[in-house]
Enzyme design. Structure first.
Site, short mmCIF file in Angstrom:
data_model
loop_
_atom_site.label_atom_id
_atom_site.label_comp_id
_atom_site.label_asym_id
_atom_site.label_seq_id
_atom_site.Cartn_x
_atom_site.Cartn_y
_atom_site.Cartn_z
N GLN A 354 22.96 28.01 36.04
CA GLN A 354 21.64 27.56 36.29
C GLN A 354 20.79 28.03 35.06
OE1 GLN A 354 19.92 31.24 39.01
NE2 GLN A 354 21.81 30.41 39.66
N HIS A 356 16.45 28.38 33.92
CA HIS A 356 15.06 28.27 34.74
C HIS A 356 13.94 27.78 33.64
CE1 HIS A 356 16.83 30.81 37.57
NE2 HIS A 356 17.01 31.72 37.04
N GLU A 374 13.77 36.36 32.84
CA GLU A 374 14.36 37.54 33.78
C GLU A 374 15.21 38.42 32.77
OE1 GLU A 374 18.06 35.74 36.08
OE2 GLU A 374 16.61 34.52 36.14
N HIS A 431 22.81 30.45 32.37
CA HIS A 431 23.39 31.78 32.85
C HIS A 431 23.79 31.80 34.35
CE1 HIS A 431 19.16 31.77 34.31
NE2 HIS A 431 19.58 32.75 35.34
N ARG A 451 19.77 24.13 39.25
CA ARG A 451 21.46 24.49 39.18
C ARG A 451 22.12 23.45 38.28
NH1 ARG A 451 21.50 23.89 44.56
NH2 ARG A 451 20.70 26.21 44.63
#
Length: 580
Positions: A354, A356, A374, A431, A451
């Site tokens: 996926q 982001h 993240e 990642h 995704r």
């Protein structure tokens, strides 16, 4: 040949005054330690620079430096900050919320009154607006007012308007608003008479407008000023100043929240098709099923907001406390969400590959959500465990072709992992955690995932393949991929060894390894802790709070110092510059 040491980069932000909206991506300026830098604000269409927080020129040091340039929108030709100016009102004068005729307020300025003026704005159409000390605006009209510099002479009138010599000398006097504030430690509740139920916060009494707080909030008042016109002004910590009419003081401290203790949180568990039982096996968390993938252990996100476990705020959620008690976080904007989220992740199987989005794309395409940068601290990894981290495509064309052809073998990049590894995963990074990995994730408070590849496995509950988001993924993935591997440094502080894992725009993450007792001093608006090994206690004002494995808590802004005691390892995190 002597190598030059790199200084800590300088971050330059470009924001809209009032809304704090980013007008351009943050710039990172790098240079050698001790060398100088000189920054130039960007030219933004339909905006003009309002003011600058931070130094546009200086030297690179071993400390993070941030500079924020604030811009004013509209047909603005020039903005000028004013000191010791006043408006002499000669006739009833309308006021405005903004330098815009469409924003007229119900309150007008009465004749024969004097008001401090803090800013002058000239439009491209030749109009002159002046901002009053209480943040309202007036449009200059020489039939209604004089704008002058006081207190001395009539020849300092800016508008060439002749001062009426029959006016009282008292009216020509202009008070200087630089009185000495008196220390105070008292709680109160904000009140407002306006329809929006908001209270304006200023940089200083009669200073520039900073932000708005919601009426009904309980706040800690730290300073008071009694101005010559019999008005009281109160400081709310470092947030700024409010007028006395906007707060009701509590008669005794018991009415408000005297929060001098940690905020302990209850985790929220989430089932995932890739999850397992490790969250119960390792941390003894009450998992709902054998496919539990995530424990949101510090969260203000609506998809899994953390309840406060004990203390005076027990039963409230972190999101409620963030908005209702902003002084606990030095939160200057209660309209924004709690900015960080911490999770445990149990990858019993591979997570979907996926990516982001960043803040701007997420806000535009996902109902105002934050973007998601993240990081992972690997708590445990089975022999041979790997993660998917980045990709091998060199161009967007190559990346898109590999996705369209499902050529995952040549696209995806795998990295072996071991317990104690750390990975920084900025927005735009392709990642996934691989099978057999247990991790602690520190991230922006966002639940937006695009995704890309889900290993063609059906969801056991629905029997269907999960949706993919390939077009969004193509739009936001960074190409080519370049891993960001922050340099890790360790510092021994008595019984505590602290390792800096990352210091980044949205969050800072540290590993604290304790064997004994360590005295800690506040260094951020608030501090998040999770115990990942061992046990011990945290001591605040002589009160001992036990800490067990998987305990998560926030040390609020109202606690200036605390002591950690025991033999344990904690992951500690604080908000970065863009999360404050």
């Amino acid at each position: 040949m002597e190598l030059a040491l790199k200084g800590v980069p300088v971050w330059l932000y470009t924001k809209e005054q009032g809304t704090n909206k980013n007008l351009a991506p943050a710039q990172i300026i790098e240079g050698d330690l001790g060398t100088t830098f000189k920054l130039k604000p960007q030219v933004i269409d339909n905006y003009v620079v309002d003011h600058v927080d931070g130094a546009l020129a200086g030297s690179f040091t071993d400390q993070m430096q941030t500079v924020t340039v604030y811009y004013q929108q509209g047909d603005v030709a020039q903005i000028e900050a004013l000191t010791n100016y006043q408006a002499e009102i000669q006739a009833l004068t309308p006021t405005y919320a903004k330098p815009d005729l469409k924003t007229e307020l119900p309150t007008s300025l009465m004749a024969d009154t004097i008001w401090p003026v803090v800013k002058r704005l000239a439009t491209t159409k030749g109009l002159f607006w002046h901002q009053l000390g209480d943040s309202r605006w007036i449009l200059y009209d020489r039939k209604l007012m004089n704008i002058k510099k006081g207190p001395q002479a009539d020849d300092q009138v800016l508008t060439n308007q002749i001062v009426n010599q029959n006016k009282s000398n008292a009216k020509k006097n202009f008070e200087h608003y630089d009185w000495q504030p008196q220390p105070l430690k008292k709680r109160g509740r904000l009140i407002s008479n306006n329809s929006a139920k908001q209270v304006s916060v200023y940089s200083k009494p009669y200073g520039s407008h900073k932000n708005e707080l919601m009426a009904g909030l309980d706040v800690l008042l730290t300073q008071v000023i009694h101005d010559p016109s019999k008005n009281d002004w109160y400081a709310i910590g470092s947030q700024g100043w409010i007028e006395g009419d906007n707060v009701v003081l509590f008669e005794n401290e018991g009415e408000g929240l005297a929060m001098a203790e940690p905020l302990f949180l209850t985790p929220v568990l989430h089932e995932k098709i890739w999850g397992g039982t490790a969250l119960n096996d390792v941390f003894d968390l009450p998992i709902p099923s054998d496919t539990t993938g995530e424990a949101w252990i510090i969260s203000g996100h609506p998809n899994g907001v953390s309840p406060i476990a004990r203390g005076p705020l027990a039963g409230k959620t972190l999101a409620e406390v963030w908005q209702t008690y902003p002084d606990l976080f030095e939160n200057n904007d209660v309209t924004r969400p709690y900015p960080l989220l911490v999770k445990f992740l149990d990858a019993h199987q591979d997570l979907s590959v996926q990516v982001h989005p960043g803040d701007e794309y997420a806000a535009a395409h996902n109902n105002g959500e934050l973007g998601k940068t993240e990081s992972w601290y690997i708590l445990a990894a089975k022999p041979g465990a790997e993660i998917y981290y980045g990709h091998k495509a060199k161009t967007s064309l190559e990346f898109n072709q590999m996705i369209d052809q499902a050529d995952w073998e040549h696209l995806l990049q795998k990295v072996p992992v071991h317990a104690g590894d750390f990975f920084y995963v900025p927005a735009g990074t392709l990642h996934a955690l691989g099978t057999g990995v247990l991790a602690l994730e520190t991230q922006q408070s966002s639940d937006v995932t695009y995704r890309v590849y889900d290993f063609d496995r059906p969801d056991q509950k629905t029997g269907q393949l999960r949706s993919l988001h390939l077009e969004d993924a193509k739009n936001v993935t960074t190409i080519p991929f370049k891993a960001e591997s922050p340099a890790q440094t360790s510092l021994q502080m008595g019984a505590l060894q602290e390792t800096t894992l990352v210091e980044a725009p949205y969050f800072n993450v540290y590993k604290d390894e304790l064997d004994g007792e360590a005295y800690i001093v506040k260094r951020a608006p608030y501090t998040q802790y999770t115990v990942i090994a061992g046990s011990g206690a945290v001591i605040v004002d002589g009160q001992n709070y036990p800490l067990e494995l998987a305990t998560s808590f926030i040390m609020p802004a109202t606690v200036a110092e605390w002591t950690l005691k025991g033999k344990m390892t904690l992951i500690m995190s604080t908000p970065g510059p863009q999360s404050r």
